[in-house]
Design a protein around this motif. Sequence first.
Motif, PDB file in Angstrom:
ATOM      1  N   ASP A 225       5.524   1.858 -22.578  1.00 33.84           N
ATOM      2  CA  ASP A 225       4.552   2.130 -23.340  1.00 33.84           C
ATOM      3  C   ASP A 225       3.124   1.976 -22.954  1.00 33.84           C
ATOM      4  OD1 ASP A 225       3.701   0.073 -24.476  1.00 33.84           O
ATOM      5  OD2 ASP A 225       4.899   1.589 -26.810  1.00 33.84           O
ATOM      6  N   ALA A 226       1.835   2.119 -23.506  1.00 38.08           N
ATOM      7  CA  ALA A 226       0.556   1.838 -22.881  1.00 38.08           C
ATOM      8  C   ALA A 226       0.815  -0.209 -22.800  1.00 38.08           C
ATOM      9  CB  ALA A 226      -0.663   2.222 -24.094  1.00 38.08           C
ATOM     10  N   ARG A 227       1.307  -0.436 -22.967  1.00 37.32           N
ATOM     11  CA  ARG A 227       1.677  -1.886 -23.279  1.00 37.32           C
ATOM     12  C   ARG A 227       1.713  -2.524 -22.183  1.00 37.32           C
ATOM     13  NH1 ARG A 227       5.052  -2.674 -28.248  1.00 37.32           N
ATOM     14  NH2 ARG A 227       5.855  -0.720 -27.721  1.00 37.32           N
ATOM     15  N   LEU A 228       2.480  -1.439 -21.350  1.00 36.05           N
ATOM     16  CA  LEU A 228       3.276  -1.692 -19.777  1.00 36.05           C
ATOM     17  C   LEU A 228       1.649  -2.465 -19.008  1.00 36.05           C
ATOM     18  CD1 LEU A 228       5.781   0.329 -18.817  1.00 36.05           C
ATOM     19  CD2 LEU A 228       5.596  -2.369 -19.515  1.00 36.05           C
ATOM     20  N   LEU A 229       0.518  -1.126 -19.546  1.00 37.44           N
ATOM     21  CA  LEU A 229      -0.614  -0.937 -18.308  1.00 37.44           C
ATOM     22  C   LEU A 229      -1.549  -2.429 -19.225  1.00 37.44           C
ATOM     23  CD1 LEU A 229      -2.305   2.824 -19.213  1.00 37.44           C
ATOM     24  CD2 LEU A 229      -0.973   1.490 -17.053  1.00 37.44           C
ATOM     25  N   ALA A 230      -1.873  -2.511 -20.296  1.00 37.35           N
ATOM     26  CA  ALA A 230      -2.411  -3.965 -20.613  1.00 37.35           C
ATOM     27  C   ALA A 230      -1.144  -5.559 -20.468  1.00 37.35           C
ATOM     28  CB  ALA A 230      -2.171  -4.316 -22.050  1.00 37.35           C
ATOM     29  N   ASP A 231      -0.166  -5.884 -20.618  1.00 42.55           N
ATOM     30  CA  ASP A 231       0.491  -7.009 -19.306  1.00 42.55           C
ATOM     31  C   ASP A 231       0.266  -7.149 -18.224  1.00 42.55           C
ATOM     32  OD1 ASP A 231       1.814  -6.811 -21.766  1.00 42.55           O
ATOM     33  OD2 ASP A 231       3.977  -5.902 -21.859  1.00 42.55           O
ATOM     34  N   VAL A 232       0.400  -5.282 -17.404  1.00 43.63           N
ATOM     35  CA  VAL A 232      -0.486  -6.015 -15.849  1.00 43.63           C
ATOM     36  C   VAL A 232      -1.685  -6.304 -15.571  1.00 43.63           C
ATOM     37  CG1 VAL A 232      -1.078  -4.960 -13.308  1.00 43.63           C
ATOM     38  CG2 VAL A 232       1.429  -4.584 -14.765  1.00 43.63           C
ATOM     39  N   ARG A 233      -2.963  -6.072 -16.590  1.00 42.29           N
ATOM     40  CA  ARG A 233      -3.647  -6.220 -16.757  1.00 42.29           C
ATOM     41  C   ARG A 233      -4.404  -7.834 -17.096  1.00 42.29           C
ATOM     42  NH1 ARG A 233      -7.134  -4.085 -22.205  1.00 42.29           N
ATOM     43  NH2 ARG A 233      -4.874  -6.229 -22.465  1.00 42.29           N
ATOM     44  N   ASP A 234      -3.682  -8.374 -18.225  1.00 41.24           N
ATOM     45  CA  ASP A 234      -2.921  -9.374 -18.680  1.00 41.24           C
ATOM     46  C   ASP A 234      -2.543 -10.340 -17.169  1.00 41.24           C
ATOM     47  OD1 ASP A 234      -4.659  -8.647 -21.036  1.00 41.24           O
ATOM     48  OD2 ASP A 234      -2.995  -8.895 -21.852  1.00 41.24           O
ATOM     49  N   TYR A 235      -1.637 -10.445 -17.132  1.00 39.16           N
ATOM     50  CA  TYR A 235      -1.472 -11.143 -15.958  1.00 39.16           C
ATOM     51  C   TYR A 235      -2.210 -10.677 -14.241  1.00 39.16           C
ATOM     52  CZ  TYR A 235       1.364 -12.486 -11.327  1.00 39.16           C
ATOM     53  OH  TYR A 235       1.419 -12.834 -10.514  1.00 39.16           O
ATOM     54  N   LEU A 236      -2.771  -9.364 -13.911  1.00 42.00           N
ATOM     55  CA  LEU A 236      -3.842 -10.166 -13.199  1.00 42.00           C
ATOM     56  C   LEU A 236      -4.758 -11.086 -13.631  1.00 42.00           C
ATOM     57  CD1 LEU A 236      -3.706  -6.560 -12.497  1.00 42.00           C
ATOM     58  CD2 LEU A 236      -2.461  -8.284 -10.824  1.00 42.00           C
ATOM     59  N   THR A 237      -5.748 -10.836 -14.454  1.00 41.25           N
ATOM     60  CA  THR A 237      -6.583 -11.846 -14.990  1.00 41.25           C
ATOM     61  C   THR A 237      -5.948 -12.818 -14.396  1.00 41.25           C
ATOM     62  OG1 THR A 237      -7.118  -9.927 -16.667  1.00 41.25           O
ATOM     63  CG2 THR A 237      -8.497 -12.415 -16.797  1.00 41.25           C
ATOM     64  N   GLU A 238      -5.403 -13.013 -15.868  1.00 37.10           N
ATOM     65  CA  GLU A 238      -3.964 -14.662 -15.853  1.00 37.10           C
ATOM     66  C   GLU A 238      -4.498 -15.197 -13.997  1.00 37.10           C
ATOM     67  OE1 GLU A 238      -0.494 -16.448 -18.027  1.00 37.10           O
ATOM     68  OE2 GLU A 238      -0.296 -14.250 -16.799  1.00 37.10           O
ATOM     69  N   LEU A 239      -3.933 -14.071 -13.410  1.00 36.45           N
ATOM     70  CA  LEU A 239      -3.689 -14.577 -11.836  1.00 36.45           C
ATOM     71  C   LEU A 239      -4.608 -15.134 -11.112  1.00 36.45           C
ATOM     72  CD1 LEU A 239      -1.970 -15.407  -8.896  1.00 36.45           C
ATOM     73  CD2 LEU A 239      -1.782 -12.081  -9.114  1.00 36.45           C
ATOM     74  N   ARG A 240      -5.810 -14.085 -11.485  1.00 40.97           N
ATOM     75  CA  ARG A 240      -6.648 -14.290 -11.329  1.00 40.97           C
ATOM     76  C   ARG A 240      -7.962 -15.832 -11.419  1.00 40.97           C
ATOM     77  NH1 ARG A 240     -11.558 -10.833 -14.263  1.00 40.97           N
ATOM     78  NH2 ARG A 240     -11.003 -12.627 -15.103  1.00 40.97           N
ATOM     79  N   ASP A 241      -7.769 -15.980 -13.141  1.00 41.21           N
ATOM     80  CA  ASP A 241      -8.087 -17.481 -13.397  1.00 41.21           C
ATOM     81  C   ASP A 241      -7.819 -18.072 -12.989  1.00 41.21           C
ATOM     82  OD1 ASP A 241      -9.956 -15.057 -14.541  1.00 41.21           O
ATOM     83  OD2 ASP A 241      -9.021 -15.446 -16.609  1.00 41.21           O
ATOM     84  N   GLU A 242      -6.276 -18.828 -12.483  1.00 37.95           N
ATOM     85  CA  GLU A 242      -6.257 -19.635 -12.631  1.00 37.95           C
ATOM     86  C   GLU A 242      -6.369 -19.916 -10.749  1.00 37.95           C
ATOM     87  OE1 GLU A 242      -4.757 -21.743 -14.145  1.00 37.95           O
ATOM     88  OE2 GLU A 242      -4.390 -20.570 -16.069  1.00 37.95           O
ATOM     89  N   THR A 243      -6.631 -18.941 -10.334  1.00 37.27           N
ATOM     90  CA  THR A 243      -7.160 -18.899  -8.296  1.00 37.27           C
ATOM     91  C   THR A 243      -8.222 -19.000  -8.774  1.00 37.27           C
ATOM     92  OG1 THR A 243      -4.955 -17.155  -7.876  1.00 37.27           O
ATOM     93  CG2 THR A 243      -6.802 -17.345  -5.799  1.00 37.27           C
ATOM     94  N   TRP A 244      -9.048 -18.298  -9.381  1.00 42.60           N
ATOM     95  CA  TRP A 244     -10.463 -18.768  -8.919  1.00 42.60           C
ATOM     96  C   TRP A 244     -10.899 -20.350  -9.410  1.00 42.60           C
ATOM     97  CZ3 TRP A 244     -13.836 -13.458 -10.186  1.00 42.60           C
ATOM     98  CH2 TRP A 244     -12.778 -13.052  -9.155  1.00 42.60           C
ATOM     99  N   VAL A 245      -9.957 -20.956 -10.408  1.00 48.56           N
ATOM    100  CA  VAL A 245     -10.910 -22.454 -10.906  1.00 48.56           C
ATOM    101  C   VAL A 245     -10.521 -23.295 -10.017  1.00 48.56           C
ATOM    102  CG1 VAL A 245      -8.493 -23.050 -12.019  1.00 48.56           C
ATOM    103  CG2 VAL A 245     -10.766 -23.462 -13.083  1.00 48.56           C
ATOM    104  N   ARG A 246      -9.234 -22.847  -9.188  1.00 44.63           N
ATOM    105  CA  ARG A 246      -8.925 -24.063  -7.824  1.00 44.63           C
ATOM    106  C   ARG A 246      -9.554 -23.670  -7.037  1.00 44.63           C
ATOM    107  NH1 ARG A 246      -4.932 -22.792 -11.101  1.00 44.63           N
ATOM    108  NH2 ARG A 246      -3.227 -24.938 -11.910  1.00 44.63           N
ATOM    109  N   ARG A 247     -10.195 -22.865  -6.608  1.00 46.62           N
ATOM    110  CA  ARG A 247     -10.862 -22.112  -5.327  1.00 46.62           C
ATOM    111  C   ARG A 247     -11.786 -22.807  -5.701  1.00 46.62           C
ATOM    112  NH1 ARG A 247     -12.566 -16.125  -4.467  1.00 46.62           N
ATOM    113  NH2 ARG A 247     -13.812 -16.872  -6.308  1.00 46.62           N
ATOM    114  N   ASP A 248     -12.989 -22.444  -6.960  1.00 43.89           N
ATOM    115  CA  ASP A 248     -14.082 -22.912  -7.213  1.00 43.89           C
ATOM    116  C   ASP A 248     -14.129 -24.965  -7.283  1.00 43.89           C
ATOM    117  OD1 ASP A 248     -15.016 -20.497  -7.735  1.00 43.89           O
ATOM    118  OD2 ASP A 248     -15.159 -20.446  -9.191  1.00 43.89           O
ATOM    119  N   SER A 249     -12.995 -25.108  -7.452  1.00 42.17           N
ATOM    120  CA  SER A 249     -12.760 -26.514  -6.844  1.00 42.17           C
ATOM    121  C   SER A 249     -12.501 -27.325  -5.217  1.00 42.17           C
ATOM    122  CB  SER A 249     -11.365 -27.474  -8.338  1.00 42.17           C
ATOM    123  OG  SER A 249     -12.560 -27.136  -9.376  1.00 42.17           O
ATOM    124  N   ALA A 250     -12.453 -26.298  -4.670  1.00 39.39           N
ATOM    125  CA  ALA A 250     -12.457 -26.407  -3.135  1.00 39.39           C
ATOM    126  C   ALA A 250     -11.120 -27.511  -2.576  1.00 39.39           C
ATOM    127  CB  ALA A 250     -13.373 -27.362  -2.964  1.00 39.39           C
TER     128      ALA A 250
END
Length: 288
Positions: A225-250
């Motif tokens: 159901d719609a929770r699948l959409l939320a799960d992907v949104r949340d994972y992508l957000t998690e992947l983005r945030d964990e990537t960016w915090v490290r990228r911004d630290s060079a």
Amino acid sequence: MTTVDTSTVQELARDLVVIPNQDVGLVPNIGLIGGSEAVLVVDTGLGPRNAEMVLKFATSYAAGRRLYLTSTHFHPEHAFGAAAFAGEATYLVNSAQATDLAEKGAGYLAMFRDLGTPVARELEGVELPTPDVVYDAAHSLDLGGRVVELQATGRAHSRGDQIITVPDSSVMFTGDLVETGQFAIFPWFPPHDTDVSGVRWIKVMERLYGENPAIVVPGHGSVGDARLLADVRDYLTELRDETWVRRDSAVPEETIAEEVRALLIERHPDWRLPEWIDRGVGCFCSEY
């Protein structure tokens, strides 16, 4: 490994079924949506042999009704069987997906043939399809007493992603914008293909989640159901945030990928295909 099994059909609503992929690699979930006058087939399976099996099933299911075909995006297991439907169904996609097929189809065919003998065997005799009908942003398809909505999402998993919704049953087919029980597939292959956008993908998932469909058919994995959409949104957000915090630290990208991969596997130990995490890191490292 790559064979569609039409004996496992699941009914999702009145005159609406899915041929489930049963978690088999390179087999998509395939939909059939019926109205009084026509049936729409969603995705073809990998190559001519699978598509011919789907066409045979669809012809029987349609029982004399007209056939239409669409594909959620241009990748081989979703669209590269479309030529088998030529003369039997009207093939329609959005303009960005038509461009993907024309510009990238041959490259993806070569890449997938290198995935091993079973895959190469299924791709023997592939003819890259040319759609019969091309729309821009949205298209309403009247099947007779039932209207199906085709909508281009813009860049996300690919440049030409589209969703297919059945308003009278609150069913949404997402293609590879959504997978169940696995890490999101990032076709990030610089310099050959860099159209995937993690940033836009998050926005697309947020919008689709807001539509609150009762039934979501992912590209691969179990229907939910719609929770699948939320799960992907949340994972992508998690992947983005964990990537960016490290990228911004060079931190070097290779180190970012190692750290983020280990972290996300620990957080999602039951998910399949962790190899796509590194591709996702590469994509997000390029975006702002």
